[in-house]
Design an enzyme around this catalytic site. Structure first.
Site, PDB file in Angstrom:
ATOM      1  N   SER A   1       0.828  -1.195   0.000  1.00 32.26           N
ATOM      2  CA  SER A   1       0.000   0.000   0.000  1.00 32.26           C
ATOM      3  C   SER A   1       0.868   1.253   0.000  1.00 32.26           C
ATOM      4  O   SER A   1       1.994   1.241   0.501  1.00 32.26           O
ATOM      5  CB  SER A   1      -0.878  -0.003   1.251  1.00 32.26           C
ATOM      6  OG  SER A   1      -1.527   1.227   1.426  1.00 32.26           O
TER       7      SER A   1
ATOM      8  N   TYR B   1       0.225  -1.462  10.445  1.00 35.48           N
ATOM      9  CA  TYR B   1      -0.092  -1.641   9.025  1.00 35.48           C
ATOM     10  C   TYR B   1       0.927  -0.916   8.157  1.00 35.48           C
ATOM     11  O   TYR B   1       1.454  -1.480   7.196  1.00 35.48           O
ATOM     12  CB  TYR B   1      -1.502  -1.113   8.756  1.00 35.48           C
ATOM     13  CG  TYR B   1      -1.921  -1.182   7.299  1.00 35.48           C
ATOM     14  CD1 TYR B   1      -2.421  -2.359   6.768  1.00 35.48           C
ATOM     15  CD2 TYR B   1      -1.819  -0.065   6.465  1.00 35.48           C
ATOM     16  CE1 TYR B   1      -2.812  -2.427   5.437  1.00 35.48           C
ATOM     17  CE2 TYR B   1      -2.208  -0.132   5.140  1.00 35.48           C
ATOM     18  CZ  TYR B   1      -2.701  -1.304   4.629  1.00 35.48           C
ATOM     19  OH  TYR B   1      -3.079  -1.375   3.315  1.00 35.48           O
TER      20      TYR B   1
ATOM     21  N   LYS C   1       3.580  -2.642   5.487  1.00 32.87           N
ATOM     22  CA  LYS C   1       3.585  -2.305   4.062  1.00 32.87           C
ATOM     23  C   LYS C   1       4.944  -1.753   3.637  1.00 32.87           C
ATOM     24  O   LYS C   1       5.424  -2.033   2.536  1.00 32.87           O
ATOM     25  CB  LYS C   1       2.469  -1.313   3.730  1.00 32.87           C
ATOM     26  CG  LYS C   1       1.078  -1.872   3.985  1.00 32.87           C
ATOM     27  CD  LYS C   1       0.896  -3.235   3.325  1.00 32.87           C
ATOM     28  CE  LYS C   1      -0.402  -3.880   3.714  1.00 32.87           C
ATOM     29  NZ  LYS C   1      -0.584  -5.194   3.143  1.00 32.87           N
TER      30      LYS C   1
END
Length: 73
Positions: free
Chosen positions: A44, A57, A61
């Site tokens: 992402s 998160y 990523k």
């Protein structure tokens, strides 16, 4: 980052990062033997820019996006 529990951090890293590691580890030996192959990992934009209250998160990523450069040309 202080809001992320250890269990949540571990779960996110296991799903997002360890899975990429395990798949790479499985396929690279055959690719080396064949002298061919490509691994394409997607992540992402959050790994580059970061998002509020999503430290685990974002770190996962970023790890995925940088891991590709460690596998050679």
């Amino acid at each position: 980052m202080h809001e992320v529990t250890k269990d949540a951090w571990d779960r996110i890293m296991a799903i997002d990062v360890k899975s990429v590691y395990l798949m790479t580890k499985e396929f690279v030996p055959d690719m080396i033997e064949q002298k061919a192959g490509t691994i394409v990992n997607t992540a992402s934009i959050s790994g580059l820019t970061g998002d509020y209250n999503m430290a685990a998160y974002d770190a996962a990523k970023r790890s995925i996006s940088k891991s590709g450069s460690c596998n050679g040309p």
